[in-house]
Scaffold this motif. Structure first.
Motif, mmCIF file in Angstrom:
data_model
loop_
_atom_site.group_PDB
_atom_site.id
_atom_site.type_symbol
_atom_site.label_atom_id
_atom_site.label_comp_id
_atom_site.label_asym_id
_atom_site.label_seq_id
_atom_site.Cartn_x
_atom_site.Cartn_y
_atom_site.Cartn_z
ATOM 1 N N GLY A 405 0.809 -1.215 0.000
ATOM 2 C CA GLY A 405 0.000 0.000 0.000
ATOM 3 C C GLY A 405 0.840 1.261 0.000
ATOM 4 N N THR A 406 1.874 1.301 0.835
ATOM 5 C CA THR A 406 2.751 2.477 0.880
ATOM 6 C C THR A 406 3.470 2.666 -0.450
ATOM 7 N N ALA A 407 3.971 1.568 -1.024
ATOM 8 C CA ALA A 407 4.675 1.655 -2.308
ATOM 9 C C ALA A 407 3.744 2.136 -3.413
ATOM 10 N N LEU A 408 2.505 1.657 -3.422
ATOM 11 C CA LEU A 408 1.545 2.088 -4.437
ATOM 12 C C LEU A 408 1.249 3.577 -4.318
ATOM 13 N N GLU A 409 1.122 4.061 -3.094
ATOM 14 C CA GLU A 409 0.855 5.490 -2.917
ATOM 15 C C GLU A 409 2.022 6.331 -3.421
ATOM 16 N N ILE A 410 3.242 5.858 -3.184
ATOM 17 C CA ILE A 410 4.415 6.584 -3.678
ATOM 18 C C ILE A 410 4.427 6.599 -5.203
ATOM 19 N N LEU A 411 4.144 5.450 -5.827
ATOM 20 C CA LEU A 411 4.140 5.379 -7.289
ATOM 21 C C LEU A 411 3.039 6.258 -7.877
ATOM 22 N N CYS A 412 1.850 6.205 -7.287
ATOM 23 C CA CYS A 412 0.749 7.052 -7.773
ATOM 24 C C CYS A 412 1.098 8.527 -7.625
ATOM 25 N N PHE A 413 1.650 8.895 -6.483
ATOM 26 C CA PHE A 413 2.059 10.283 -6.249
ATOM 27 C C PHE A 413 3.114 10.702 -7.265
ATOM 28 N N ALA A 414 4.109 9.840 -7.478
ATOM 29 C CA ALA A 414 5.224 10.187 -8.364
ATOM 30 C C ALA A 414 4.760 10.360 -9.805
ATOM 31 N N PHE A 415 3.936 9.439 -10.295
ATOM 32 C CA PHE A 415 3.480 9.548 -11.682
ATOM 33 C C PHE A 415 2.575 10.768 -11.879
ATOM 34 N N THR A 416 1.650 10.987 -10.951
ATOM 35 C CA THR A 416 0.729 12.112 -11.111
ATOM 36 C C THR A 416 1.448 13.450 -10.979
ATOM 37 N N HIS A 417 2.465 13.528 -10.116
ATOM 38 C CA HIS A 417 3.168 14.792 -9.915
ATOM 39 C C HIS A 417 4.268 15.031 -10.943
ATOM 40 N N THR A 418 4.526 14.060 -11.799
ATOM 41 C CA THR A 418 5.426 14.274 -12.939
ATOM 42 C C THR A 418 4.631 14.297 -14.242
ATOM 43 N N ASN A 419 3.295 14.415 -14.106
ATOM 44 C CA ASN A 419 2.391 14.551 -15.258
ATOM 45 C C ASN A 419 2.475 13.371 -16.220
ATOM 46 N N ILE A 420 2.618 12.175 -15.666
ATOM 47 C CA ILE A 420 2.608 10.951 -16.471
ATOM 48 C C ILE A 420 1.311 10.210 -16.167
ATOM 49 N N PRO A 421 0.385 10.114 -17.124
ATOM 50 C CA PRO A 421 -0.870 9.392 -16.879
ATOM 51 C C PRO A 421 -0.598 7.922 -16.555
ATOM 52 N N VAL A 422 -1.343 7.388 -15.601
ATOM 53 C CA VAL A 422 -1.131 6.006 -15.178
ATOM 54 C C VAL A 422 -2.477 5.331 -14.975
ATOM 55 N N MET A 423 -2.531 4.034 -15.269
ATOM 56 C CA MET A 423 -3.711 3.220 -15.019
ATOM 57 C C MET A 423 -3.286 2.022 -14.181
ATOM 58 N N LEU A 424 -4.104 1.658 -13.196
ATOM 59 C CA LEU A 424 -3.837 0.482 -12.373
ATOM 60 C C LEU A 424 -4.648 -0.692 -12.893
ATOM 61 N N LEU A 425 -3.983 -1.830 -13.090
ATOM 62 C CA LEU A 425 -4.631 -3.025 -13.616
ATOM 63 C C LEU A 425 -4.761 -4.073 -12.518
ATOM 64 N N ALA A 426 -5.954 -4.645 -12.396
ATOM 65 C CA ALA A 426 -6.196 -5.675 -11.387
ATOM 66 C C ALA A 426 -5.459 -6.960 -11.741
ATOM 67 N N LEU A 427 -5.216 -7.764 -10.730
ATOM 68 C CA LEU A 427 -4.536 -9.048 -10.903
ATOM 69 C C LEU A 427 -5.566 -10.123 -11.238
ATOM 70 N N PRO A 428 -5.392 -10.862 -12.343
ATOM 71 C CA PRO A 428 -6.371 -11.900 -12.704
ATOM 72 C C PRO A 428 -6.225 -13.147 -11.846
ATOM 73 N N TYR A 429 -7.292 -13.921 -11.793
ATOM 74 C CA TYR A 429 -7.287 -15.183 -11.053
ATOM 75 C C TYR A 429 -8.371 -16.084 -11.634
ATOM 76 N N PRO A 430 -8.201 -17.400 -11.553
ATOM 77 C CA PRO A 430 -9.236 -18.311 -12.061
ATOM 78 C C PRO A 430 -10.444 -18.336 -11.131
#
Length: 530
Positions: A405-430
């Motif tokens: 969770g902490t790592a995801l928040e850092i990545l989201c913050f970093a991409f949004t504050h460097t003006n790089i659009p980002v999409m999060l993809l869910a993990l698939p499972y059977p």
């Protein structure tokens, strides 16, 4: 009295003998049952022979827009739960982005500041620097732990971890450093070999800092252990295996690596499983960057990964347009390690990032030596009690929020504050409701035997994946970025899965089709605007 003692001892011996006999029969029965499954399950037979798995033909929904759009969370969706960052945390993040990381001198200064920070800022520091920070009181008792491995110091795992650290002598070295720090009130640097008896075992550098002492009161003392892959040395280190693709395992591939002449697994000069890309990016190029672990990098050949298939499909859809889809996946990488690669990602000048943290974070908390202890030595335990030492749903959720969770928040913050659009993809499972008995047996066998995870439980794993996807959705909502429920188009057909963690080539192609269906309207709109 003696007679009573003998009688009691005899009863205990009888019960002990009965337990041994019962365990023996259970073990024999379990081994016979396991042997029967391996000899008669058509999927296991095909896997052992290296043949194609005999999955059923199933009708799957191909209208990806209708399948995903109703469940897809958009970037324009407002959420009252805005990210609440402590002022010190925001300063730390902005400093990290502006400096493109922290120099050794800066990190030493931050370690001194660490002592007066809030818990949130401490968590962010540990993730940004990939350090494990252990807080000790005057009695050398661990009072707190910050870092992606915090779960090793929680619950019953704490006793196991401390016992191992004591056995290897690491704890003794730490206590000596704490003693010196309290005597001199100065920082002490020390090296911590993970094991002095195993060649090639990691050696960590650590810094022990005194707490802020006021008056006669006693303060906590702090141990900072450098866990960054580039800062870990090896005992009796030898040359890197030329046949291996790894420069740093589960963190960075070797640049310009070529497994064979058929393009099975090649890397470019940047160490990604991708073709060579022009830097700086050519004008008019729309560049998509795919980040993740095995779920991103997997594929039978370089041109059969989902990013490579996406590039082929999008280029065919938009002829004359220069569209690039870069595969920046690293097998086994965790979200915490992704934060260490952020500036590598940003240097590629992406116009869009597809971020899919895979099962690596999940397995880091689930697939452990203690969890696997009984199932690894007993087939009966593997079949009957595989999940007995697995984390509970609540403890797993808490640990995942603190690490991933902490790592995801850092990545989201970093991409949004460097003006790089980002999409999060869910993990698939059977989908457990759609698999047959043979398919379920195969998926469990593949995870337990072939992937060396004897304690694997199908139901536990599916529950943990759903927890991870909920966490991804929560972070997407907090930062107003799109969340794509990729599992919706994959979970209904078991033929998309080679095991519970990895997709078959058919599943990879399906995933590429889904991603293209989502991105095509966005790319078309972007080119029209241009």
């Amino acid at each position: 009295m003696l007679r009573w003692f003998k009688k009691t001892l005899f009863i205990f011996l009888c019960f002990g003998l009965l337990a041994v006999v019962l365990f023996f029969f259970l073990e024999v029965a379990a081994r016979l049952y396991q042997s029967h499954i391996e000899k008669h399950n058509p999927f296991i037979i095909a896997a052992n022979k290296g043949e194609e798995l005999p999955y059923r033909e199933m009708r799957t929904e191909n209208d990806f827009q209708s399948l995903l759009s109703s469940k897809m969370q958009g970037s324009d969706r407002k959420n009252e739960n805005e990210p609440k960052l402590h002022p010190d945390t925001r300063i730390l993040l902005n400093d990290w982005l502006d400096s493109k990381g922290f120099s050794p001198e800066k990190r030493m200064k931050l370690r001194e500041d660490f002592r007066s920070w809030s818990t949130q800022t401490r968590d962010y520091y540990a993730c940004l620097t990939h350090e494990a920070v252990i807080v000790f009181n005057a009695e050398n008792t661990i009072r707190n732990y910050f870092g992606s491995d915090a779960s090793y110091f929680e619950g019953y795992q704490r006793s196991i971890t401390l016992a191992y650290l004591h056995q290897t002598g690491i704890l003794g070295r730490i206590y000596e450093a704490l003693k010196e720090v309290r005597h001199t009130n100065k920082t002490v640097t020390l090296t911590l070999p993970w094991s002095e008896h195993i060649p090639g075992s990691p050696v960590f550098t650590a810094y022990c800092l005194p707490g802020i002492r006021t008056g006669s009161g006693w303060a906590y003392d702090y141990l900072f252990v450098c866990m960054h892959p580039d800062e870990i040395s090896r005992q009796d280190s030898t040359e890197i295996d030329s046949a291996s693709e790894w420069e740093k395992k589960h963190f960075r591939y070797k640049p310009d690596f070529q497994q064979d002449s058929e393009g099975t697994f090649d890397t470019n000069s940047l160490g990604f499983r991708d073709q060579e890309r022009k830097m700086p990016k050519e004008r008019g190029t729309f560049r998509i960057l795919c980040i993740g672990d095995d779920s991103t990098v997997e594929g039978s050949h370089n041109n059969r990964t989902y990013p490579a298939l996406m590039e082929q499909k999008l280029s065919a859809t938009f002829p004359g347009k220069n569209i690039e889809v870069i595969n920046a996946g690293i097998a086994g990488i965790t979200a915490s390690d992704m934060t260490q690669r952020f500036f590598d990602y940003a240097s590629l000048e992406p116009d869009l990032v597809l971020l899919q943290p895979g099962a690596s974070d999940l397995l880091h908390l689930y697939n452990r030596r203690w969890t696997n202890f009984l199932p690894s030595i007993s087939v009966a335990a593997r079949l009957l009690f595989s999940g007995i030492f697995a984390p509970s749903a609540s403890s797993f959720s808490d640990s995942l929020k603190r690490s991933q969770g902490t790592a995801l928040e850092i990545l989201c913050f970093a991409f949004t504050h460097t003006n790089i659009p980002v999409m999060l993809l869910a993990l698939p499972y059977p989908d457990s409701d759609r698999v047959t008995r043979d398919e379920r047996q195969f998926l469990k066998w593949q995870s337990k035997s072939a992937l060396f995870f004897p304690a694997f439980s199908f139901s536990d794993y599916i529950g943990f994946v759903k927890t991870e996807n909920l966490l991804l959705q929560e972070k997407a909502a907090r930062y107003h970025i799109p969340f794509v429920p990729m599992e919706q188009g994959l979970k209904d057909d078991p033929a998309f899965f080679g095991d519970c963690f990895h997709l078959t080539q058919k599943g990879i192609e399906r995933k590429a089709d889904m991603a293209c269906a989502i991105l095509e309207p966005m790319i078309e709109k972007g080119y029209s605007a241009e």
